[in-house]
Design an enzyme around this catalytic site. Structure first.
Site, PDB file in Angstrom:
ATOM      1  N   VAL A  15       0.835  -1.211   0.000  1.00  0.00           N
ATOM      2  CA  VAL A  15       0.000   0.000   0.000  1.00  0.00           C
ATOM      3  C   VAL A  15       0.868   1.259   0.000  1.00  0.00           C
ATOM      4  O   VAL A  15       0.598   2.215  -0.742  1.00  0.00           O
ATOM      5  CB  VAL A  15      -0.980  -0.010   1.203  1.00  0.00           C
ATOM      6  CG1 VAL A  15      -1.885   1.215   1.142  1.00  0.00           C
ATOM      7  CG2 VAL A  15      -1.817  -1.286   1.211  1.00  0.00           C
ATOM      8  N   VAL A 135     -11.698  -0.568   5.133  1.00  0.00           N
ATOM      9  CA  VAL A 135     -12.851  -1.428   4.824  1.00  0.00           C
ATOM     10  C   VAL A 135     -13.137  -1.344   3.326  1.00  0.00           C
ATOM     11  O   VAL A 135     -13.322  -0.258   2.788  1.00  0.00           O
ATOM     12  CB  VAL A 135     -14.119  -0.981   5.592  1.00  0.00           C
ATOM     13  CG1 VAL A 135     -15.280  -1.932   5.303  1.00  0.00           C
ATOM     14  CG2 VAL A 135     -13.854  -0.890   7.080  1.00  0.00           C
ATOM     15  N   GLY A 190      -1.211 -15.273  -4.810  1.00  0.00           N
ATOM     16  CA  GLY A 190      -0.935 -14.089  -3.978  1.00  0.00           C
ATOM     17  C   GLY A 190      -2.192 -13.486  -3.376  1.00  0.00           C
ATOM     18  O   GLY A 190      -2.150 -12.387  -2.819  1.00  0.00           O
ATOM     19  N   ASP A 204     -10.539 -11.038   9.830  1.00  0.00           N
ATOM     20  CA  ASP A 204     -10.403  -9.804   9.048  1.00  0.00           C
ATOM     21  C   ASP A 204     -11.789  -9.215   8.735  1.00  0.00           C
ATOM     22  O   ASP A 204     -12.010  -8.004   8.857  1.00  0.00           O
ATOM     23  CB  ASP A 204      -9.631 -10.121   7.753  1.00  0.00           C
ATOM     24  CG  ASP A 204      -9.494  -8.912   6.851  1.00  0.00           C
ATOM     25  OD1 ASP A 204      -8.738  -7.997   7.199  1.00  0.00           O
ATOM     26  OD2 ASP A 204     -10.163  -8.883   5.795  1.00  0.00           O
ATOM     27  N   LYS A 208     -13.427  -5.480  10.053  1.00  0.00           N
ATOM     28  CA  LYS A 208     -14.047  -4.479   9.186  1.00  0.00           C
ATOM     29  C   LYS A 208     -15.514  -4.260   9.574  1.00  0.00           C
ATOM     30  O   LYS A 208     -16.006  -3.132   9.590  1.00  0.00           O
ATOM     31  CB  LYS A 208     -13.943  -4.921   7.729  1.00  0.00           C
ATOM     32  CG  LYS A 208     -12.499  -4.959   7.240  1.00  0.00           C
ATOM     33  CD  LYS A 208     -12.376  -5.733   5.945  1.00  0.00           C
ATOM     34  CE  LYS A 208     -10.963  -5.765   5.422  1.00  0.00           C
ATOM     35  NZ  LYS A 208     -10.794  -6.708   4.306  1.00  0.00           N
ATOM     36  N   GLY A 305      -5.329  -4.533  -2.919  1.00  0.00           N
ATOM     37  CA  GLY A 305      -4.399  -4.253  -4.016  1.00  0.00           C
ATOM     38  C   GLY A 305      -3.855  -2.844  -3.895  1.00  0.00           C
ATOM     39  O   GLY A 305      -4.494  -1.962  -3.309  1.00  0.00           O
TER      40      GLY A 305
END
Ligand SMILES: NC(=O)c1ccc[n+]([C@@H]2O[C@H](COP(=O)([O-])OP(=O)(O)OC[C@H]3O[C@@H](n4cnc5c(N)ncnc54)[C@H](OP(=O)(O)O)[C@@H]3O)[C@@H](O)[C@H]2O)c1
Length: 431
Positions: A15, A135, A190, A204, A208, A305
């Site tokens: 990121v 989120v 990946g 996870d 969120k 991504g």
């Protein structure tokens, strides 16, 4: 033009590098939209030697210690992109707010666990704490719920919040592979970490969801109260049966305010084919918010991504550049409500149950007797394969009933001597 806004970026991974690239490539567009320049004045990462595929200008100060970056005089906004609920990420954010810097983060784990305390700190420092990227990756869902839909009471907020799980479930359906094979494909591509437990165990998604719940219902972030069940027990057979019954299996995070408090649940669901959420495939994320005036809004897009996540991080930075500073959650911290969690035992709905039982006379009668004893009525029951003396699947769809009754039924079924595997239960959601 106003003074430049100086950014300190802590964490130069997927990121962080995405953010640096976007800032560089879209410099002119951002200048026009913000009315000021966004400049990177400092960065921090663990390994200064690593080739990250970007050139850092000589004017950018490299900090070995991310907390030093968080209080550096030449930084106005600290962008925390390290990750983790505690440790260095938390120290960086606290140091930044205590030094009266604005904070932008993509760290859902940190906010799910410490969001309340950090929001209080941000408000007392009169600084922003923004987390659009935490989120739904690139989907601007935090803004949508906090701002665009702020006039609504929400009947229901739910979504597919983890691309890894959605990829695995989609791939199981498309190719017929079992869970472990789909997981290993996701790892090769990946889409899943070497240790995938945070994703596949639903943690996870729950992080969120706890943020969405607070935004939608004006309550304190309450991650510990989220009911969590992951997807690892889902078999290829369940995927096939779901389709036959007109459903698709999705890992959903769901929040609702009920008469008993706030319901927050994360578990695999059978959702009707043809509903927007059933059609979300692969690594895509989606959030559905049902407001009492706006009706149903569906937000769908890439949940992770470098590019999509950087887009969300920079949307927050743009807000700060425009001096648009809002309370981190739905309302100022002091006005958030502290509501009791609605007990999972009160969940009301239909259930899919798959049993693996020895194929012998009287088994079905035993199963149906247990269900009748607890007032759970059967909509349909299927035993397709015949293999006398062997374990065969028996699939049951119930009428609507209470979770507490289903728990009692499943405990008794699991104890039957003819049971070969633990029963699999998937909740059917009408949506
Ligand atoms: N990846 C996504 O698509 C995505 C999507 C939404 C949200 N997020 C969130 O964004 C955050 C970052 O994720 P990511 O995927 O970019 O992680 P990542 O690729 O693992 O990058 C983490 C970065 O943090 C740096 N770091 C680790 N410990 C540090 C320390 N003590 N001091 C300074 N830097 C340190 C690492 O340094 P080195 O490079 O030197 O090792 C690395 O550059 C996480 O909170 C994640 O949950 C990620």
């Amino acid at each position: 033009m106003s003074e430049a806004l100086r950014l300190g970026i802590a964490g130069l991974g997927t990121v962080g590098i995405g953010v640096l690239s976007l800032l560089e490539e879209q410099r002119a567009l951002l200048r026009q939209r913000c009315g000021r320049e966004l400049v990177v004045s400092a960065v921090s990462s663990r390994d200064p030697q690593k080739n990250r595929g970007v050139t850092l200008g000589a004017e950018i100060v490299w900090h070995e210690d991310a907390c030093a970056l968080a209080k550096a005089a030449n930084v106005d906004v600290v962008v925390e992109l390290i990750g983790g609920s505690d440790g260095i990420a938390k120290q960086v954010v606290e140091t930044a707010l205590n030094s009266r810097k604005h904070v932008v983060t993509a760290n859902k784990a940190l906010l799910a666990i410490h969001g309340g305390a950090l929001a209080a700190l941000a408000e007392s420092a009169d600084r922003a704490l923004c987390y659009e990227a935490a989120v739904g990756g690139g989907i601007p869902v935090i803004k949508a719920i906090r701002e665009g839909l702020a006039a609504n009471r929400f009947d229901n907020v739910y979504g597919i919040l983890n691309g890894t799980c959605n990829y695995i479930l989609t791939s199981m359906e498309k190719t017929g592979v079992d869970f472990n094979e789909a997981l290993s494909q996701a790892q090769d591509l990946g889409y899943a970490e070497a240790d995938p437990s945070f994703d596949i165990d639903g943690i996870d998604t729950a992080h969120k969801l706890s943020l969405l719940t607070s935004l939608a219902y004006g309550t304190h972030v309450d991650y510990p109260s989220v009911f969590i069940e992951g997807i690892s027990q889902i078999g290829a057979l369940d995927i096939q049966f779901a389709r036959e019954f007109g459903y698709r299996i999705k890992l959903l995070g769901m929040a609702r305010r009920t008469a008993h408090g706030v319901e927050q649940r994360v578990h695999p669901c059978m959702v009707p084919l043809g509903t927007p959420i059933a059609e979300v495939s692969g690594v895509t994320n989606a959030v559905v918010a049902v407001g009492n005036y706006a009706g149903q809004s569906v937000f769908e897009g890439p949940g992770a991504g470098a590019g999509p996540t950087a887009s969300a991080v920079i949307a927050d930075i743009i807000d700060i550049a425009r001096k648009k500073i809002l309370p981190p959650f739905a309302a100022p911290f002091s006005r958030l409500e502290r509501l009791a969690p609605s007990p999972m035992e009160l969940r009301h709905g239909a259930y899919y149950v798959r049993l693996t039982v020895v194929d012998q006379p009287g088994v079905m009668a035993g199963i149906t007797a247990i269900m009748a004893e607890h007032g759970v009525s059967i909509d349909s029951i299927i035993q397709r394969a015949r293999a006398p003396g062997e374990g065969v699947p028996v699939v049951i769809i119930t009428h609507e009933t209470e979770e507490a009754d289903m728990n009692r039924v499943l405990a008794q079924l699991a104890a039957l001597k003819q049971m070969r595997e633990p029963p699999v239960r998937i909740r059917i959601e009408k949506l």
